[in-house]
Write a protein that holds these residues in place. Structure first.
Motif, PDB file in Angstrom:
ATOM      1  N   LEU A  45      20.876  -2.910   1.101  1.00  0.00           N
ATOM      2  CA  LEU A  45      20.940  -3.253  -0.320  1.00  0.00           C
ATOM      3  C   LEU A  45      21.362  -2.095  -1.205  1.00  0.00           C
ATOM      4  CD1 LEU A  45      17.564  -5.193  -0.532  1.00  0.00           C
ATOM      5  CD2 LEU A  45      19.838  -6.178  -0.262  1.00  0.00           C
ATOM      6  N   ASP A  46      21.062  -0.895  -0.769  1.00  0.00           N
ATOM      7  CA  ASP A  46      21.314   0.298  -1.579  1.00  0.00           C
ATOM      8  C   ASP A  46      20.652   0.188  -2.957  1.00  0.00           C
ATOM      9  OD1 ASP A  46      22.265   2.879  -1.522  1.00  0.00           O
ATOM     10  OD2 ASP A  46      24.085   2.382  -2.639  1.00  0.00           O
ATOM     11  N   VAL A  47      19.462  -0.409  -2.987  1.00  0.00           N
ATOM     12  CA  VAL A  47      18.629  -0.448  -4.193  1.00  0.00           C
ATOM     13  C   VAL A  47      17.407   0.415  -3.891  1.00  0.00           C
ATOM     14  CG1 VAL A  47      17.230  -1.898  -5.722  1.00  0.00           C
ATOM     15  CG2 VAL A  47      19.363  -2.786  -4.788  1.00  0.00           C
ATOM     16  N   PRO A  48      17.081   1.367  -4.751  1.00  0.00           N
ATOM     17  CA  PRO A  48      15.978   2.270  -4.427  1.00  0.00           C
ATOM     18  C   PRO A  48      14.608   1.602  -4.424  1.00  0.00           C
ATOM     19  CG  PRO A  48      16.764   2.681  -6.655  1.00  0.00           C
ATOM     20  CD  PRO A  48      17.724   1.711  -6.038  1.00  0.00           C
ATOM     21  N   VAL A  49      13.804   1.963  -3.439  1.00  0.00           N
ATOM     22  CA  VAL A  49      12.394   1.595  -3.461  1.00  0.00           C
ATOM     23  C   VAL A  49      11.729   2.619  -4.381  1.00  0.00           C
ATOM     24  CG1 VAL A  49      10.271   1.371  -2.107  1.00  0.00           C
ATOM     25  CG2 VAL A  49      12.456   0.646  -1.126  1.00  0.00           C
ATOM     26  N   LYS A  50      11.182   2.166  -5.488  1.00  0.00           N
ATOM     27  CA  LYS A  50      10.612   3.103  -6.475  1.00  0.00           C
ATOM     28  C   LYS A  50       9.094   3.231  -6.384  1.00  0.00           C
ATOM     29  CE  LYS A  50      14.432   3.078  -9.708  1.00  0.00           C
ATOM     30  NZ  LYS A  50      14.862   3.221 -11.098  1.00  0.00           N
ATOM     31  N   LEU A  51       8.436   2.145  -5.947  1.00  0.00           N
ATOM     32  CA  LEU A  51       6.982   2.178  -5.846  1.00  0.00           C
ATOM     33  C   LEU A  51       6.540   1.472  -4.574  1.00  0.00           C
ATOM     34  CD1 LEU A  51       6.356   1.014  -9.519  1.00  0.00           C
ATOM     35  CD2 LEU A  51       5.718   3.275  -8.688  1.00  0.00           C
ATOM     36  N   ILE A  52       5.418   1.925  -4.007  1.00  0.00           N
ATOM     37  CA  ILE A  52       4.857   1.250  -2.841  1.00  0.00           C
ATOM     38  C   ILE A  52       3.378   0.955  -3.094  1.00  0.00           C
ATOM     39  CG2 ILE A  52       6.467   2.094  -1.094  1.00  0.00           C
ATOM     40  CD1 ILE A  52       4.410   4.262  -0.347  1.00  0.00           C
ATOM     41  N   GLY A  53       2.933  -0.189  -2.575  1.00  0.00           N
ATOM     42  CA  GLY A  53       1.529  -0.563  -2.669  1.00  0.00           C
ATOM     43  C   GLY A  53       0.881  -0.409  -1.312  1.00  0.00           C
ATOM     44  N   VAL A  54      -0.196   0.393  -1.263  1.00  0.00           N
ATOM     45  CA  VAL A  54      -0.828   0.677   0.035  1.00  0.00           C
ATOM     46  C   VAL A  54      -2.321   0.348   0.027  1.00  0.00           C
ATOM     47  CG1 VAL A  54       0.832   2.410   0.802  1.00  0.00           C
ATOM     48  CG2 VAL A  54      -1.092   3.110  -0.627  1.00  0.00           C
ATOM     49  N   GLY A  55      -2.748  -0.582  -0.840  1.00  0.00           N
ATOM     50  CA  GLY A  55      -4.164  -0.939  -0.846  1.00  0.00           C
ATOM     51  C   GLY A  55      -4.549  -1.743  -2.070  1.00  0.00           C
ATOM     52  N   GLU A  56      -5.829  -2.078  -2.134  1.00  0.00           N
ATOM     53  CA  GLU A  56      -6.346  -2.948  -3.189  1.00  0.00           C
ATOM     54  C   GLU A  56      -6.751  -2.192  -4.452  1.00  0.00           C
ATOM     55  OE1 GLU A  56      -6.412  -6.323  -2.849  1.00  0.00           O
ATOM     56  OE2 GLU A  56      -5.406  -5.942  -0.938  1.00  0.00           O
ATOM     57  N   GLN A  57      -7.002  -0.903  -4.323  1.00  0.00           N
ATOM     58  CA  GLN A  57      -7.515  -0.142  -5.470  1.00  0.00           C
ATOM     59  C   GLN A  57      -6.449   0.023  -6.558  1.00  0.00           C
ATOM     60  OE1 GLN A  57     -10.833   0.593  -5.526  1.00  0.00           O
ATOM     61  NE2 GLN A  57     -10.784  -0.491  -3.568  1.00  0.00           N
ATOM     62  N   ILE A  58      -6.913   0.248  -7.776  1.00  0.00           N
ATOM     63  CA  ILE A  58      -5.997   0.366  -8.917  1.00  0.00           C
ATOM     64  C   ILE A  58      -5.063   1.565  -8.774  1.00  0.00           C
ATOM     65  CG2 ILE A  58      -7.503   1.770 -10.422  1.00  0.00           C
ATOM     66  CD1 ILE A  58      -6.672  -0.251 -12.721  1.00  0.00           C
ATOM     67  N   GLU A  59      -5.507   2.583  -8.017  1.00  0.00           N
ATOM     68  CA  GLU A  59      -4.682   3.789  -7.817  1.00  0.00           C
ATOM     69  C   GLU A  59      -3.732   3.654  -6.628  1.00  0.00           C
ATOM     70  OE1 GLU A  59      -8.029   3.847  -7.457  1.00  0.00           O
ATOM     71  OE2 GLU A  59      -8.795   4.755  -9.310  1.00  0.00           O
ATOM     72  N   ASP A  60      -3.753   2.501  -5.938  1.00  0.00           N
ATOM     73  CA  ASP A  60      -3.004   2.365  -4.687  1.00  0.00           C
ATOM     74  C   ASP A  60      -1.541   1.940  -4.851  1.00  0.00           C
ATOM     75  OD1 ASP A  60      -5.068   3.253  -3.137  1.00  0.00           O
ATOM     76  OD2 ASP A  60      -5.842   1.259  -2.666  1.00  0.00           O
ATOM     77  N   LEU A  61      -1.059   1.929  -6.090  1.00  0.00           N
ATOM     78  CA  LEU A  61       0.380   1.762  -6.326  1.00  0.00           C
ATOM     79  C   LEU A  61       0.914   3.155  -6.616  1.00  0.00           C
ATOM     80  CD1 LEU A  61       2.730  -0.346  -6.803  1.00  0.00           C
ATOM     81  CD2 LEU A  61       2.239  -0.055  -9.228  1.00  0.00           C
ATOM     82  N   ARG A  62       1.845   3.622  -5.812  1.00  0.00           N
ATOM     83  CA  ARG A  62       2.311   5.009  -5.930  1.00  0.00           C
ATOM     84  C   ARG A  62       3.836   5.098  -5.936  1.00  0.00           C
ATOM     85  NH1 ARG A  62      -1.314   9.460  -5.527  1.00  0.00           N
ATOM     86  NH2 ARG A  62      -3.401   8.578  -5.628  1.00  0.00           N
ATOM     87  N   PRO A  63       4.370   6.160  -6.568  1.00  0.00           N
ATOM     88  CA  PRO A  63       5.818   6.392  -6.460  1.00  0.00           C
ATOM     89  C   PRO A  63       6.188   6.578  -4.992  1.00  0.00           C
ATOM     90  CG  PRO A  63       4.849   7.793  -8.157  1.00  0.00           C
ATOM     91  CD  PRO A  63       3.711   7.165  -7.416  1.00  0.00           C
ATOM     92  N   PHE A  64       7.320   6.034  -4.602  1.00  0.00           N
ATOM     93  CA  PHE A  64       7.772   6.172  -3.217  1.00  0.00           C
ATOM     94  C   PHE A  64       8.427   7.533  -3.020  1.00  0.00           C
ATOM     95  CE2 PHE A  64      11.285   5.401  -0.045  1.00  0.00           C
ATOM     96  CZ  PHE A  64      10.452   5.437   1.068  1.00  0.00           C
ATOM     97  N   LYS A  65       7.847   8.325  -2.123  1.00  0.00           N
ATOM     98  CA  LYS A  65       8.404   9.642  -1.788  1.00  0.00           C
ATOM     99  C   LYS A  65       8.841   9.592  -0.329  1.00  0.00           C
ATOM    100  CE  LYS A  65       5.479  12.023  -5.142  1.00  0.00           C
ATOM    101  NZ  LYS A  65       4.402  13.012  -5.342  1.00  0.00           N
ATOM    102  N   PRO A  66      10.151   9.479  -0.100  1.00  0.00           N
ATOM    103  CA  PRO A  66      10.662   9.254   1.257  1.00  0.00           C
ATOM    104  C   PRO A  66      10.186  10.258   2.297  1.00  0.00           C
ATOM    105  CG  PRO A  66      12.420   9.024  -0.360  1.00  0.00           C
ATOM    106  CD  PRO A  66      11.237   9.554  -1.096  1.00  0.00           C
ATOM    107  N   GLY A  67      10.251  11.550   1.967  1.00  0.00           N
ATOM    108  CA  GLY A  67       9.853  12.583   2.932  1.00  0.00           C
ATOM    109  C   GLY A  67       8.407  12.418   3.359  1.00  0.00           C
ATOM    110  N   GLU A  68       7.553  12.173   2.373  1.00  0.00           N
ATOM    111  CA  GLU A  68       6.122  11.988   2.617  1.00  0.00           C
ATOM    112  C   GLU A  68       5.881  10.726   3.453  1.00  0.00           C
ATOM    113  OE1 GLU A  68       3.385  10.802  -0.731  1.00  0.00           O
ATOM    114  OE2 GLU A  68       2.856  12.904  -0.620  1.00  0.00           O
ATOM    115  N   PHE A  69       6.612   9.678   3.131  1.00  0.00           N
ATOM    116  CA  PHE A  69       6.470   8.401   3.836  1.00  0.00           C
ATOM    117  C   PHE A  69       6.825   8.557   5.319  1.00  0.00           C
ATOM    118  CE2 PHE A  69       8.299   4.460   5.484  1.00  0.00           C
ATOM    119  CZ  PHE A  69       7.308   3.537   5.197  1.00  0.00           C
ATOM    120  N   VAL A  70       7.974   9.164   5.606  1.00  0.00           N
ATOM    121  CA  VAL A  70       8.420   9.304   7.007  1.00  0.00           C
ATOM    122  C   VAL A  70       7.480  10.225   7.778  1.00  0.00           C
ATOM    123  CG1 VAL A  70      10.310   9.994   8.532  1.00  0.00           C
ATOM    124  CG2 VAL A  70      10.816   8.832   6.400  1.00  0.00           C
ATOM    125  N   GLU A  71       7.031  11.301   7.122  1.00  0.00           N
ATOM    126  CA  GLU A  71       6.097  12.228   7.774  1.00  0.00           C
ATOM    127  C   GLU A  71       4.801  11.505   8.123  1.00  0.00           C
ATOM    128  OE1 GLU A  71       3.878  16.486   6.923  1.00  0.00           O
ATOM    129  OE2 GLU A  71       5.442  15.832   5.534  1.00  0.00           O
TER     130      GLU A  71
END
Length: 304
Positions: free
Chosen positions: A273-299
């Motif tokens: 798609l070549d559309v950036p993933v800007k945010l990811i949701g990794v849980g139910e808590q209010i703080e669990d929506l985070r900016p997507f950081k590719p390097g951190e994600f792959v690591e």
């Protein structure tokens, strides 16, 4: 627990279904042959990377193995990690929010992907960052959607513009834009109906809302965020294509990454798609929506 540790923990299912599968294929193999490449392709496809993306990744893997004269199969995992990092690093993109004017974020996606919850969490993040937020209940087809958004507005401590159930969504949006100007709002977040992406008449309704936003504020919407559920795998990509054609998606929010083995879809989204993933949701808590950081994600994905 720091966010990296939390991310690593939340990606356990994807790591088990993706990285550990690759590890099992290369560990103990004496030679790099065609059979191994085919098995790697199959493992990538099963991880919901997508057929075309899997073929491209393995082709690039072959190229680097040949170029570097690699003979140890165990090294393939590290090379694949390197390739995936490069694919996603090209995708690092943040929300575009300017100072001194109302920023308009239009949020789209089908029912059940976590759209309203994402809006609530995003509103919280923006407010914590010191900006004034206003929500617009543009999903007027479901009374529950209006109620749910109102609960979030109370929880976050921000205003909401709403009409009655079955009201014209474009009228809600019109009022919300006037209110955003009058109240010196920094960010207006507009919810839209969870349209089934196969229904053309509902897509037309979405286009109408987009046109009203653009007419009332000619440079808006500044972001059109498409919320996708990671657990749907490849179906998320077909949804993204249709929404992109209707309203020009500027960024993707990928939710429910913590509950799926299909996190590999994030790579397919980028490649197809070549559309950036800007945010990811990794849980139910209010703080669990985070900016997507590719390097951190792959690591976090590859590290044990």
């Amino acid at each position: 627990m720091g966010f990296f540790s939390k991310l690593k923990e939340k990606l356990t299912k994807t790591r088990e279904g993706f990285v550990e599968k690759i590890e099992s294929l290369v560990t103990g193999r004496k030679k790099i042959d065609e059979e191994l490449y085919e098995e790697l392709e199959e493992a990538l496809i099963q991880s919901d990377v997508g057929i075309n993306t899997a073929l491209e990744l393995v082709e690039e893997l072959r190229r680097r193995v040949k170029e570097r004269k690699v003979e140890d199969a165990a090294e393939l995992k590290n090379i694949l990690q390197e390739i995936i990092t490069e694919v996603l690093m090209d995708d690092e993109s943040r929300l575009e929010l300017e100072k001194g004017k109302p920023n308009v974020i239009m949020v789209v996606g089908v029912n059940g992907v976590g759209k309203t919850t994402t809006i609530g969490k995003l509103a919280y993040q923006i407010k914590v960052g010191g900006r004034k937020v206003l929500l617009a209940a543009g999903d007027t087809f479901r009374a529950a959607a209006i109620d749910q958004l109102e609960i979030w507005s109370n929880r976050v401590g921000c205003d909401i513009i709403k009409h009655k159930e079955n009201a014209d969504p474009a009228a809600v949006v019109f009022d919300a834009i006037q209110a955003a100007r009058a109240r010196n709002i920094d960010v207006l977040i507009i919810d839209t109906a969870g349209r089934l992406h196969t229904k053309s008449n509902l897509m037309e309704e979405l286009k109408k809302v987009y046109r009203v936003i653009n007419r009332e504020m000619p440079d808006a919407p500044h972001e059109v965020l498409l919320v996708l559920d990671a657990t749907t795998g490849q179906n998320a990509i077909s949804q993204a294509k249709l929404f992109g054609e209707a309203v020009g998606v500027t960024g993707i929010v990928l939710t429910k990454l913590d509950g799926t083995a299909k996190g590999g879809v994030i790579i397919g989204i980028k490649k197809e798609l070549d559309v950036p993933v800007k945010l990811i949701g990794v849980g139910e808590q209010i703080e669990d929506l985070r900016p997507f950081k590719p390097g951190e994600f792959v690591e976090a994905l590859f590290e044990k």
